[in-house]
Design a protein around this motif. Structure first.
Motif, PDB file in Angstrom:
ATOM      1  N   GLU A  88      21.935  57.586 140.095  1.00 18.51           N
ATOM      2  CA  GLU A  88      22.787  56.585 140.740  1.00 18.51           C
ATOM      3  C   GLU A  88      22.443  56.448 142.220  1.00 18.51           C
ATOM      4  O   GLU A  88      22.349  55.330 142.754  1.00 18.51           O
ATOM      5  N   HIS A  91      18.723  54.950 142.986  1.00 14.53           N
ATOM      6  CA  HIS A  91      18.523  53.555 142.576  1.00 14.53           C
ATOM      7  C   HIS A  91      19.509  52.604 143.249  1.00 14.53           C
ATOM      8  O   HIS A  91      19.600  51.430 142.871  1.00 14.53           O
ATOM      9  N   ASP A  92      20.221  53.082 144.248  1.00 13.71           N
ATOM     10  CA  ASP A  92      21.092  52.234 145.048  1.00 13.71           C
ATOM     11  C   ASP A  92      20.239  51.580 146.135  1.00 13.71           C
ATOM     12  O   ASP A  92      20.227  51.999 147.292  1.00 13.71           O
ATOM     13  N   ASP A 122      15.906  54.855 135.027  1.00 13.65           N
ATOM     14  CA  ASP A 122      16.991  54.624 134.072  1.00 13.65           C
ATOM     15  C   ASP A 122      17.106  53.143 133.728  1.00 13.65           C
ATOM     16  O   ASP A 122      16.495  52.276 134.363  1.00 13.65           O
ATOM     17  N   THR A 123      17.910  52.854 132.702  1.00 14.25           N
ATOM     18  CA  THR A 123      18.029  51.492 132.206  1.00 14.25           C
ATOM     19  C   THR A 123      18.622  50.552 133.246  1.00 14.25           C
ATOM     20  O   THR A 123      18.190  49.393 133.357  1.00 14.25           O
ATOM     21  N   THR A 124      19.588  51.026 134.009  1.00 13.09           N
ATOM     22  CA  THR A 124      20.193  50.177 135.031  1.00 13.09           C
ATOM     23  C   THR A 124      19.154  49.687 136.020  1.00 13.09           C
ATOM     24  O   THR A 124      19.088  48.497 136.355  1.00 13.09           O
ATOM     25  N   HIS A 125      18.323  50.597 136.496  1.00 10.45           N
ATOM     26  CA  HIS A 125      17.249  50.223 137.427  1.00 10.45           C
ATOM     27  C   HIS A 125      16.274  49.259 136.761  1.00 10.45           C
ATOM     28  O   HIS A 125      15.872  48.251 137.372  1.00 10.45           O
ATOM     29  N   ARG A 127      16.776  47.175 134.272  1.00  6.92           N
ATOM     30  CA  ARG A 127      17.404  45.868 134.087  1.00  6.92           C
ATOM     31  C   ARG A 127      17.456  45.085 135.399  1.00  6.92           C
ATOM     32  O   ARG A 127      17.189  43.874 135.426  1.00  6.92           O
ATOM     33  N   ARG A 128      17.800  45.761 136.472  1.00  7.62           N
ATOM     34  CA  ARG A 128      17.896  45.077 137.763  1.00  7.62           C
ATOM     35  C   ARG A 128      16.532  44.574 138.222  1.00  7.62           C
ATOM     36  O   ARG A 128      16.408  43.432 138.686  1.00  7.62           O
TER      37      ARG A 128
END
Length: 237
Positions: A88, A91-92, A122-125, A127-128
């Protein structure tokens, strides 16, 4: 020695139906300067965790990256950190540095078969970044470090887990990566391998060891233009 091509060879990809792409410095180029933000965040995480100066923290970060595949893996092994907190925080970042790449999106969309992002992030990164590039909708799925049970590439077990999860036949697959060492297992499994390099082939990467293996037989193709390469290997190109 395996023939290494810098000119796309459509015949070598004629039977590929599974297209697998690394994310950082692969789907978006190194000069985008996105990963450098993550890099700095990782250094700061280690400084805060261990109360180190910048240079000492950065040296430790890079040694973990080299020895364990990711900085995260090294921190988990040696310091028992919470991986979710790490992912978290690092990747901010500001994704506005990534610009839409219409040519890349069209090339990926036109590829026959399934397309995957296979990342140590990770998937969040993912996707962004893919959303910023305008290519997210062209992928069937994302296989991230969580899906890999926190074991990063180049571990063989991680590739096996990816293949099993998605029912991928390695003999019908192609892998695109910016690190030569991450192409060794895919090659051994029977995948076509493509190394993505900076626009200037003589560009020095952050770490000398990142060059290691570039001339190995497991690197079958090299390109500094991913979208152009994909367009050239499309059926009928």
């Amino acid at each position: 020695m395996t023939q290494k091509t810098t000119a796309p060879d459509a015949a070598a990809f004629a039977d590929v139906t599974e297209w697998v792409f690394d994310l950082d410095n692969t789907l978006y180029p190194r000069h985008t300067d996105l990963f450098s933000q993550i890099d700095r965040k990782m250094t700061q995480f280690i400084r805060d965790l261990l109360d180190l100066g910048h240079d000492e923290a950065r040296a430790l970060q890079k040694s973990y990256y080299r020895d364990h595949g990711t900085t995260l893996q090294g921190l988990m092994i040696h310091h028992k950190i919470d991986p979710n907190v790490f992912l978290e925080q690092v990747h901010d970042i500001d994704y506005s540095w990534v610009k839409p790449d219409e040519a890349l999106g069209e090339a990926i969309r036109a590829l026959p078969g399934r397309k995957f992002i296979f990342t140590n992030g990770d998937t969040t990164h993912a996707r962004r970044a893919a959303t910023a590039l305008g290519i997210l909708d062209h992928f069937d799925d994302i296989f991230d470090i969580i899906a890999a049970d926190l074991t990063p590439k180049p571990a063989a077990a991680t590739y096996d887990r990816f293949l099993a999860r998605h029912g991928v036949d390695a003999r019908r697959a192609a892998m695109f990566e910016d690190l030569p060492r991450n192409l060794k297992v895919p090659h051994d499994l029977g995948m076509r391998t493509v190394l993505i390099v900076p626009r200037n082939l003589d560009t020095v990467l952050d770490e000398v060891w990142e060059h290691e293996g570039r001339d190995g037989d497991h690197v079958q193709h090299i390109t500094d233009d991913l979208s152009g390469f994909l367009q050239a290997v499309l059926p009928g190109a």
